[in-house]
Enzyme design. Structure first.
Site, PDB file in Angstrom:
ATOM      1  N   TYR A 458       0.841  -1.207   0.000  1.00 43.43           N
ATOM      2  CA  TYR A 458       0.000   0.000   0.000  1.00 43.43           C
ATOM      3  C   TYR A 458       0.874   1.255   0.000  1.00 43.43           C
ATOM      4  CZ  TYR A 458      -3.880   3.136   1.052  1.00 43.43           C
ATOM      5  OH  TYR A 458      -4.808   4.153   0.987  1.00 43.43           O
ATOM      6  N   SER A 538      -6.634   0.727  -4.358  1.00 38.44           N
ATOM      7  CA  SER A 538      -6.712   2.166  -4.095  1.00 38.44           C
ATOM      8  C   SER A 538      -5.319   2.787  -4.244  1.00 38.44           C
ATOM      9  CB  SER A 538      -7.318   2.401  -2.703  1.00 38.44           C
ATOM     10  OG  SER A 538      -7.738   3.729  -2.553  1.00 38.44           O
ATOM     11  N   ASP A 621     -17.918   3.371  -7.822  1.00 36.92           N
ATOM     12  CA  ASP A 621     -16.829   3.846  -6.965  1.00 36.92           C
ATOM     13  C   ASP A 621     -16.756   5.366  -7.088  1.00 36.92           C
ATOM     14  OD1 ASP A 621     -14.533   4.423  -5.587  1.00 36.92           O
ATOM     15  OD2 ASP A 621     -13.358   2.798  -6.446  1.00 36.92           O
ATOM     16  N   HIS A 656     -16.052   1.377  -3.906  1.00 36.42           N
ATOM     17  CA  HIS A 656     -14.621   1.278  -3.637  1.00 36.42           C
ATOM     18  C   HIS A 656     -14.260  -0.018  -2.919  1.00 36.42           C
ATOM     19  CE1 HIS A 656     -10.750   3.184  -3.741  1.00 36.42           C
ATOM     20  NE2 HIS A 656     -10.573   3.053  -2.437  1.00 36.42           N
TER      21      HIS A 656
END
Length: 685
Positions: A458, A538, A621, A656
């Site tokens: 991430y 994301s 999203d 999302h």
């Protein structure tokens, strides 16, 4: 496969940005509701499903993911206004059902259904986003998110009877219902819609307004408490102090952790004028509870890894729990004082303290990640939920006074479904850049030879990445694959300095860290580039898009999910401008060059051999709008020079990620893992 991808029209669109000519041939895909975009989505989905239907691995992963999601499960209990609540799923339900009881033992014995979100929509895509309870214990205020959108509608239930109350609020976002002490009204964050509010709108949000809604009154009569009309990027988060004296308001700018802290005295006449305890965006500040006339706060001021302080109303800080080697993640008030959640090398530790910061006692609640931590100064009970890479949640109740611990397996009703494999978790460091990572393997397998490996990361927004649960992990491990979870700069594992080392002008460090871990896996014979798949969602989707563009030779498979791919236009859509605190702002010439250098969309080069790629997104999203994935996949299909397939999977009526029905979760993971297995050589039986 042949590279006869669905046709994606290329238009002659060129922007001049800070002296650079930037082509944007797929600008037309930014309109999610146009006939052309919808036709493109249909054709891409058909193409993807036709390709995936030829993979023999798909059947095994479909069956395994269905079994995983069919496991009965339960969330972390919470005690509010004398009631006990918990979410529970018998393994057949699209959404978790909320149960209520008057005692913990009654809740463990089953409790009473208070609300079943599965009845909110025919396809199970409407979900329960949050809930709060009025201080008098009468009302249950719950937020509904339709089709995974961030837009929230608030409704009320009478807890004692379970009946609906004729009251509601719409067009809320990024908030929960925050009750005033007399239970007559609650606060919420209202966003005037920019056209539509059902999840496909892409226009940039205006600033949120903190509104006060009186139960029973029409929303049109709600009172404005606080707004910053000239500051679209400001977020307002309210809470009421446990002694009912103050409405405490956190003000932040976008996703930057730096916080201003105001307190509004609560009087019999309503809210008084705010006292601005901290009124500059310098440090992270989080209210915890009151201690007499002083506020207990969590902060990173002069403490990269965090500390707990006492603050007077004039903003004078005094140490309560000093900064240590562990990273402070959360602090909660308890009947006996405080409890802290810290990370020791990205692994959670729960500690109890007296209100003066003395008497530290570590609580023995093992796990890879914390799913929930529910506590209150009103109660002795602390509820904590932990997960591992193969098990979603085991909840415990901890006594704040004695420190006693009781596991609560009874919360999960029933059995059956999937039995996860026994795994071994090893902590490793990629040298050179000193990047820590978790290496997770099935305990009974021989790893003397390189094996297909799935790598996750991430690296942003001070969010820590832990060895915790995601539904696909046990399936990949059961199949014999290696799982790697990387701790990258930009995350929150090692404090604010670690975060700063991976944002703005330092964002490339995140990608270099990820590449360093991949190279270490290769150099230590864990895997090979031909066996390595990478995945992230994301900001992690941005990570995957960037590194596959920078080092296509290092990976066999790329799985970017709901990623931010167009770093020159992300700020123009919905809440995108809020992310400038981590990314920088494209309109700022001094930051533009850095964004252009790593923007996944703009880093792709025609005639390059890219890894086999499956991009996933959702048509509702409204956080990272699907246009990012659409433009990226169209560009990548045009650029690809190798036979490795470039596919996209666009889920309909989902957003999302949160609130996604169980069947959709299972299906998406099955396709991702089957794709990864097929192109890394992982054989399944």
């Amino acid at each position: 496969m042949t590279a006869a991808y669905p046709e994606s029209r290329r238009d002659d669109v060129v922007d001049t940005l800070h002296g650079h000519q930037i082509a944007d041939p797929y600008r037309w895909l930014e309109d999610p509701d146009s006939a052309d975009t919808q036709d493109w989505v249909r054709r891409q989905n058909e193409f993807t499903q036709a390709e995936l239907s030829t993979y023999r691995e798909r059947e095994w992963f479909e069956a395994t993911m269905s079994a995983i999601l069919a496991r009965p499960r339960a969330g972390v209990p919470a005690k509010k206004a004398g009631w006990y609540f918990a979410g529970r799923n018998d393994g057949t339900q699209a959404q978790d059902v909320v149960y209520v009881a008057e005692s913990l033992e009654e809740l463990l014995a089953g409790g009473r259904i208070l609300i079943d979100p599965n009845t909110l929509s025919a396809d199970g895509t409407d979900s329960l986003g949050s809930f709060t309870v009025s201080p008098d214990g009468k009302y249950f205020a719950y937020g509904i998110n339709e089709s995974g959108s961030d837009w929230t509608t608030f409704r009320l239930l009478d807890i004692a009877t379970g009946t609906s109350v004729d009251d509601g609020v719409t067009e809320a976002k990024f908030c929960e219902a925050t009750w005033l002490p007399d239970s007559s009204a609650y606060l919420y964050l209202h966003y005037p819609p920019t056209g539509r509010s059902e999840g496909t709108e892409t226009k940039s949000l205006t600033g949120g307004r903190l509104m006060l809604h009186k139960v029973g009154d029409p929303q049109s009569s709600d009172e404005l408490v606080l707004s910053f009309p000239d500051q679209d990027r400001f977020f307002i988060t309210p809470e009421v102090s446990e002694d009912d004296r103050y409405l405490v308001v956190h003000i932040s700018e976008g996703t930057d952790p730096a916080t201003r802290l105001w307190v509004f005295p609560i009087t019999s006449d309503g809210l008084g004028d705010p006292v601005k305890v901290v009124d500059e965006f310098t440090d992270e500040i989080a209210f915890v509870r009151m201690s007499g006339d002083q506020l207990v706060l969590r902060t990173d001021r002069d403490a990269s890894r965090g500390r707990v302080v006492l603050s007077s109303l004039d903003g004078t800080f005094t140490d309560l729990i000093s900064e240590g080697e562990a990273t402070l993640q959360a602090v909660r008030g308890t009947a006996a004082g405080l409890t802290t959640l810290t990370l020791v090398d990205a692994q959670p530790v729960l500690t109890l303290y007296a209100l003066d910061g003395s008497g530290a006692r570590v609580v023995d609640v093992p796990g890879g990640g914390v799913v929930g931590l529910n506590a209150s100064p009103e109660y002795d009970e602390i509820f904590v939920g932990l997960s591992t890479t193969t098990d979603p949640t085991l909840s415990y109740v901890v006594s704040a006074d004695s420190g006693s611990v009781r596991a609560l397996p009874e919360l999960v009703r029933g059995g059956g479904g999937f039995t996860p494999p026994s795994v071994t978790v090893t902590r490793r460091i990629a040298p050179g850049r000193d990047v820590p990572y978790f290496l997770i393997t099935r305990s009974d397998l021989d790893f003397s030879q390189p094996r297909p490996t799935l790598m996750w990361g991430y690296g942003g927004f001070r969010i820590p990445v832990l060895a915790d649960y995601r539904p696909g992990w046990p399936a990949w491990l059961a199949a014999g694959g290696v799982l790697v979870i990387a701790n990258l700069r930009g995350g929150g594992e090692y404090g604010s300095d670690w975060h700063d080392a991976g944002r703005l002008k330092n964002k490339q460090n995140v990608f270099d860290d990820f590449i360093a871990v991949a190279e270490h896996l290769r150099d230590t014979n864990v895997t090979t580039p031909e066996q390595l798949a990478i995945h992230g969602r994301s900001n992690g989707g941005l990570l995957v898009g960037a590194v596959m563009a920078q080092r296509p030779d290092l990976f066999a498979v790329a799985l970017p999910g709901v990623g931010v791919m167009d770093m020159l236009r992300f700020h123009l859509f919905t809440v995108g401008a809020a992310w400038a605190s981590d990314f920088g702002h494209p309109d700022d010439e001094s930051q533009f060059a850095d964004l252009l250098a790593y923007s996944p969309l703009h880093s792709l080069r025609d005639g390059t051999a890219y890894p086999a790629t499956l991009v996933v997104t959702g048509d509702h999203d409204d956080r990272v709008v699907p246009l990012h994935s659409h433009k990226f996949i169209a560009t990548l299909q045009h650029a690809q020079s190798s036979p490795a397939p470039i596919l996209t999977r666009i889920e309909v009526n989902t957003g999302h990620g949160f609130g996604k029905p169980a069947a959709m979760i299972a299906s998406e993971w099955a396709d991702l893992l089957a794709f990864a297995a097929h192109h890394t050589g992982l054989r399944v039986e």
